[in-house]
Motif scaffolding. Structure first.
Motif, mmCIF file in Angstrom:
data_model
loop_
_atom_site.group_PDB
_atom_site.id
_atom_site.type_symbol
_atom_site.label_atom_id
_atom_site.label_comp_id
_atom_site.label_asym_id
_atom_site.label_seq_id
_atom_site.Cartn_x
_atom_site.Cartn_y
_atom_site.Cartn_z
ATOM 1 N N MET A 133 0.913 -1.120 0.069
ATOM 2 C CA MET A 133 -0.052 -0.035 0.016
ATOM 3 C C MET A 133 0.844 1.260 0.025
ATOM 4 S SD MET A 133 -2.866 -1.165 3.037
ATOM 5 C CE MET A 133 -3.745 -2.669 2.527
ATOM 6 N N ALA A 134 1.972 1.159 0.841
ATOM 7 C CA ALA A 134 3.011 2.342 0.795
ATOM 8 C C ALA A 134 3.886 2.614 -0.403
ATOM 9 C CB ALA A 134 3.962 2.189 1.901
ATOM 10 N N GLY A 135 3.498 1.524 -1.524
ATOM 11 C CA GLY A 135 4.433 1.820 -2.925
ATOM 12 C C GLY A 135 5.769 1.247 -2.436
ATOM 13 N N LEU A 136 6.070 0.373 -1.516
ATOM 14 C CA LEU A 136 7.571 0.154 -1.252
ATOM 15 C C LEU A 136 7.646 -1.345 -1.747
ATOM 16 C CD1 LEU A 136 7.915 1.213 2.542
ATOM 17 C CD2 LEU A 136 8.800 2.325 0.355
ATOM 18 N N MET A 137 6.479 -1.806 -2.214
ATOM 19 C CA MET A 137 6.736 -3.493 -2.701
ATOM 20 C C MET A 137 5.510 -3.536 -3.564
ATOM 21 S SD MET A 137 6.346 -6.807 -0.261
ATOM 22 C CE MET A 137 7.803 -6.146 0.648
ATOM 23 N N LYS A 138 5.912 -4.234 -4.916
ATOM 24 C CA LYS A 138 4.782 -4.382 -5.966
ATOM 25 C C LYS A 138 4.104 -5.824 -5.414
ATOM 26 C CE LYS A 138 6.458 -1.664 -9.735
ATOM 27 N NZ LYS A 138 6.763 -1.857 -11.268
ATOM 28 N N ALA A 139 2.711 -5.828 -5.637
ATOM 29 C CA ALA A 139 2.206 -7.005 -5.855
ATOM 30 C C ALA A 139 2.390 -8.136 -6.956
ATOM 31 C CB ALA A 139 0.550 -6.815 -5.788
ATOM 32 N N GLU A 174 0.457 -10.103 -8.347
ATOM 33 C CA GLU A 174 -0.826 -10.188 -9.150
ATOM 34 C C GLU A 174 -1.670 -9.201 -8.316
ATOM 35 O OE1 GLU A 174 -2.234 -14.065 -9.744
ATOM 36 O OE2 GLU A 174 -0.287 -15.005 -9.586
ATOM 37 N N GLY A 175 -2.812 -8.909 -9.152
ATOM 38 C CA GLY A 175 -3.857 -8.190 -8.417
ATOM 39 C C GLY A 175 -3.695 -6.505 -8.722
ATOM 40 N N ARG A 176 -4.566 -5.810 -8.457
ATOM 41 C CA ARG A 176 -4.752 -4.459 -8.649
ATOM 42 C C ARG A 176 -4.998 -3.761 -7.339
ATOM 43 N NH1 ARG A 176 -5.226 -0.601 -12.450
ATOM 44 N NH2 ARG A 176 -6.200 1.257 -12.062
ATOM 45 N N LEU A 177 -3.978 -2.535 -6.926
ATOM 46 C CA LEU A 177 -4.077 -1.901 -5.883
ATOM 47 C C LEU A 177 -4.093 -0.273 -6.126
ATOM 48 C CD1 LEU A 177 -4.142 -2.035 -2.669
ATOM 49 C CD2 LEU A 177 -1.635 -2.096 -2.769
ATOM 50 N N GLU A 178 -5.229 0.160 -5.585
ATOM 51 C CA GLU A 178 -5.240 1.592 -5.758
ATOM 52 C C GLU A 178 -5.388 2.306 -4.426
ATOM 53 O OE1 GLU A 178 -8.709 3.106 -8.210
ATOM 54 O OE2 GLU A 178 -8.274 1.864 -9.859
ATOM 55 N N VAL A 179 -4.462 3.362 -4.235
ATOM 56 C CA VAL A 179 -4.354 4.137 -3.170
ATOM 57 C C VAL A 179 -4.716 5.630 -3.156
ATOM 58 C CG1 VAL A 179 -2.922 5.076 -1.327
ATOM 59 C CG2 VAL A 179 -2.847 2.627 -2.040
ATOM 60 N N LEU A 180 -5.669 6.288 -3.000
ATOM 61 C CA LEU A 180 -6.129 7.639 -3.195
ATOM 62 C C LEU A 180 -6.446 7.668 -4.564
ATOM 63 C CD1 LEU A 180 -3.710 9.365 -0.839
ATOM 64 C CD2 LEU A 180 -5.866 8.716 -0.297
ATOM 65 N N GLY A 181 -7.104 6.680 -5.227
ATOM 66 C CA GLY A 181 -7.510 6.703 -6.697
ATOM 67 C C GLY A 181 -6.314 6.541 -7.701
ATOM 68 N N ILE A 182 -4.936 6.143 -7.146
ATOM 69 C CA ILE A 182 -3.860 6.194 -7.687
ATOM 70 C C ILE A 182 -3.495 4.726 -8.038
ATOM 71 C CG2 ILE A 182 -1.413 6.755 -8.044
ATOM 72 C CD1 ILE A 182 -2.065 9.202 -6.219
ATOM 73 N N ASP A 183 -3.206 4.157 -9.154
ATOM 74 C CA ASP A 183 -2.485 2.673 -9.201
ATOM 75 C C ASP A 183 -1.189 2.859 -8.700
ATOM 76 O OD1 ASP A 183 -1.368 0.407 -10.115
ATOM 77 O OD2 ASP A 183 -2.349 0.529 -11.983
ATOM 78 N N VAL A 184 -1.115 2.000 -7.526
ATOM 79 C CA VAL A 184 0.023 2.240 -6.771
ATOM 80 C C VAL A 184 1.420 1.460 -7.485
ATOM 81 C CG1 VAL A 184 -0.014 0.413 -5.186
ATOM 82 C CG2 VAL A 184 1.252 2.096 -4.476
#
Length: 597
Positions: free
Chosen positions: A58-64, A66-76
């Motif tokens: 969520m903090a953008g320190l590691m990438k998933a 698989e899957g999709r993760l949006e934080v404050l409307g941004i694709d992290v």
């Protein structure tokens, strides 16, 4: 992602490569979640559940993977920097610069986040007021107590005004008073700034404050809902049992935990035992187990629902209560319980560091086979007392006898009869599990067949099988704690010193830990423990509460509760602790005012 969501993830997966085996291990598996803006949300779960991995994604320190993760409307994954510009993240080990002062740490983080000089003035004033650090701006961060360090870490995290705050177990290792203060700060920020907060925590009473709770286990999402939703899993299954007056509650608790076919969970509580029965428990078998003990129904709590969920998920995990530990550990010793023999005697103990008095004329004794708790706020002097008893620090003055040895003259001799497990993992991270056991075993004087036999026993006892060749520094936190316990008990010491051994561990692991400690005490091992989990004081035969180096209370948990609230007190141990410490500080403040006048 809905318009009101601050964070949304779908189908998230994350795997890590294990170097020694070349295999990948799942850390997060198919997790989907959504967190509304302006809310307080908790991620809870056992060690290794995937909480920290999720937060780092969520903090953008590691990438998933698989899957999709949006934080404050941004694709992290696509733009982590854009996310990091709008959020704040406080990891478990926040990076304070210990040689810099409180003010210099704040300035450094303000510089890193580009906070203007104009904005800093009001922000600093507010943060220093909320954290009560205004008097300590010139003090080096390394000289703050644990609770003050956590508050400074939170202040540095909030030195700018984020839209989303991610907190990874912010209250681990801090005392109940500091926990209250940290939560006051968090709740005030949510109220004043409509801040969205996601927190991971090992304290289920903290999760009860949250609007929504996500329960993770082995990387998967077990359930989510309001605290009331999760609590409902244990409705009508919770009871209070009153053990005989001459029996420590932990004895009944151990008996209940061992009855895995009828009991989901059991913990000491205010001199009684709180337990959760299985919905399909055989009533006759349960009645025979309780053997006429008085039992009352109890309201379910979030922690009760959490335990029901974990048992449903992993019902076959007998390791968590391991009733065979007493046999595995000390078959050569008879079951003795508490004896009359004094294992530790402390009279008028003083320990100073320059002009600072860390321990101020403290006296108490501990009997053989007793579980004795040292409690106190961060900076109270309990860890210094503890280290003197272990022979790691010399006393400045006073009388200290441990295992029949005067520590003023023979600390090395005393250490042969004691085991020690430190708060921080202190084994050799580059050595494997087996190499650590072999090294420390030989240091304790174990060799050949005796050493191999003891290693085999503790590996089985602490469920380290299959990890013998793993570098100990790469083990998950729960395994590190079990390895530290295995090393501390390898030479079968008469006295075991445990310095906050369950800090940061989940309720399931804490039950397993205390089941082992109960088994050890029953065969005559003396236990001295420091802890910030006030519920754990209920396992102790007697406890000491210290603050500012002085002894404030000494007695059984029930005696200490009475000291805090009177004869008919129904206080929890946490309420008693806070009351005793707060009253002592008020008296001290009043004395200073009179002296100054």
């Amino acid at each position: 992602m809905s318009e009101t969501a601050a964070l949304a993830g779908s189908g998230l997966h994350k795997r890590f490569l294990v170097k020694e085996t070349g295999q990948t291990v799942p850390a997060v598996t198919d997790v989907s979640l959504e967190i509304p803006a302006g809310t307080l949300t908790a991620l809870v779960g056992p060690d290794g559940a995937g909480k920290t991995t999720l937060l780092r994604m969520m903090a953008g320190l590691m990438k998933a993977d698989e899957g999709r993760l949006e934080v404050l409307g941004i694709d992290v994954a696509a733009d982590p920097q854009a996310v990091q510009d709008r959020i704040s993240y406080m990891p478990q080990r926040f990076g304070l610069y210990e040689d810099l002062s409180v003010q210099e740490n704040l300035d450094l983080y303000a510089d890193l986040h580009g906070v203007t000089q104009e904005a800093r003035k009001e922000r600093y004033r507010r943060l220093l007021h909320m954290t009560n650090l205004a008097r300590f701006t010139s003090r080096p961060a390394g000289k703050l107590s644990g609770g003050m360090k956590q508050k400074l870490g939170l202040a540095c995290t909030l030195v700018r005004s984020p839209e989303l705050l991610l907190l990874d177990e912010p209250t681990v290792g801090v005392d109940p008073l500091s926990r209250v203060e940290l939560w006051d700060i968090i709740l005030q920020m949510i109220h004043d700034e409509r801040l969205t907060v996601l927190v991971t925590t090992a304290y289920l009473d903290e999760a009860e404050r949250c609007a929504r709770v996500f329960v993770l286990h082995e990387g998967r999402l077990l359930t989510s809902g309001t605290p009331a939703d999760i609590q409902a899993q244990a409705n009508h299954l919770c009871f209070i049992a009153i053990p005989p007056a001459d029996q420590p509650p932990r004895i009944l608790q151990a008996r209940l935990l061992d009855e895995v076919e009828s009991i989901i969970d059991a913990v000491p509580q205010a001199g009684a035992v709180r337990f959760i029965r299985r919905a399909d428990a055989d009533k006759q078998r349960l009645d025979a187990l309780l053997d006429g003990i008085e039992v009352f129904p109890a309201e379910a709590r979030l922690e009760d629902g959490f335990m029901v969920l974990l048992r449903k998920w992993h019902d076959a995990e007998v390791e968590t209560i391991a009733p065979a530990d007493a046999e595995a550990e000390d078959t050569h010793r008879p079951a003795t319980g508490i004896g009359d023999e004094i294992a530790i005697e402390v009279k008028d103990l003083v320990r100073t560091f320059g002009e600072f008095v860390a321990v101020d004329h403290v006296s108490f004794s501990v009997r053989r086979g007793e579980i004795f708790g040292l409690l106190g706020p961060n900076g109270a002097g309990k860890t210094t007392t503890f280290r003197v008893l272990c022979g790691l620090l010399p006393a400045s003055s006073g009388f200290v006898h441990v295992a029949g040895v005067d520590l003023r003259h023979a600390r090395a001799v005393a250490r042969r009869n004691i085991g020690y497990v430190s708060q921080k993992f202190s084994l050799y991270g580059d050595l494997s599990v087996r190499e650590n056991l072999e090294f420390f075993g030989s240091a304790y004087g174990l060799h050949g067949a005796r050493l191999r036999d003891r290693i085999r026993t503790v590996v089985q006892q602490f469920d380290l099988g299959g990890r013998e060749n793993s570098p100990s520094g790469q083990l998950p936190g729960g395994f590190k704690q079990r390895l530290a316990m295995a090393v501390g008990l390898l030479h079968q010491p008469d006295i075991l010193f445990l310095d906050e051994p369950t800090s940061g561990t989940d309720p399931l692991k804490r039950r397993a830990f205390w089941r082992r400690i109960t088994a050890l005490s029953q065969v005559g091992t003396t236990i001295v423990i420091t802890t910030h989990f006030m519920e754990e004081a209920e396992y102790c035969d007697r406890i000491v509460i210290q603050d500012a180096g002085k002894l404030l209370a000494l007695g059984t948990p029930q005696e200490v509760r009475r000291q805090a609230g009177g004869e008919d007190s129904k206080l929890s141990m946490e309420q008693a602790f806070i009351g005793i410490v707060a009253r002592a500080r008020q008296r001290e403040d009043a004395t200073h005012v009179e002296t100054a006048g």
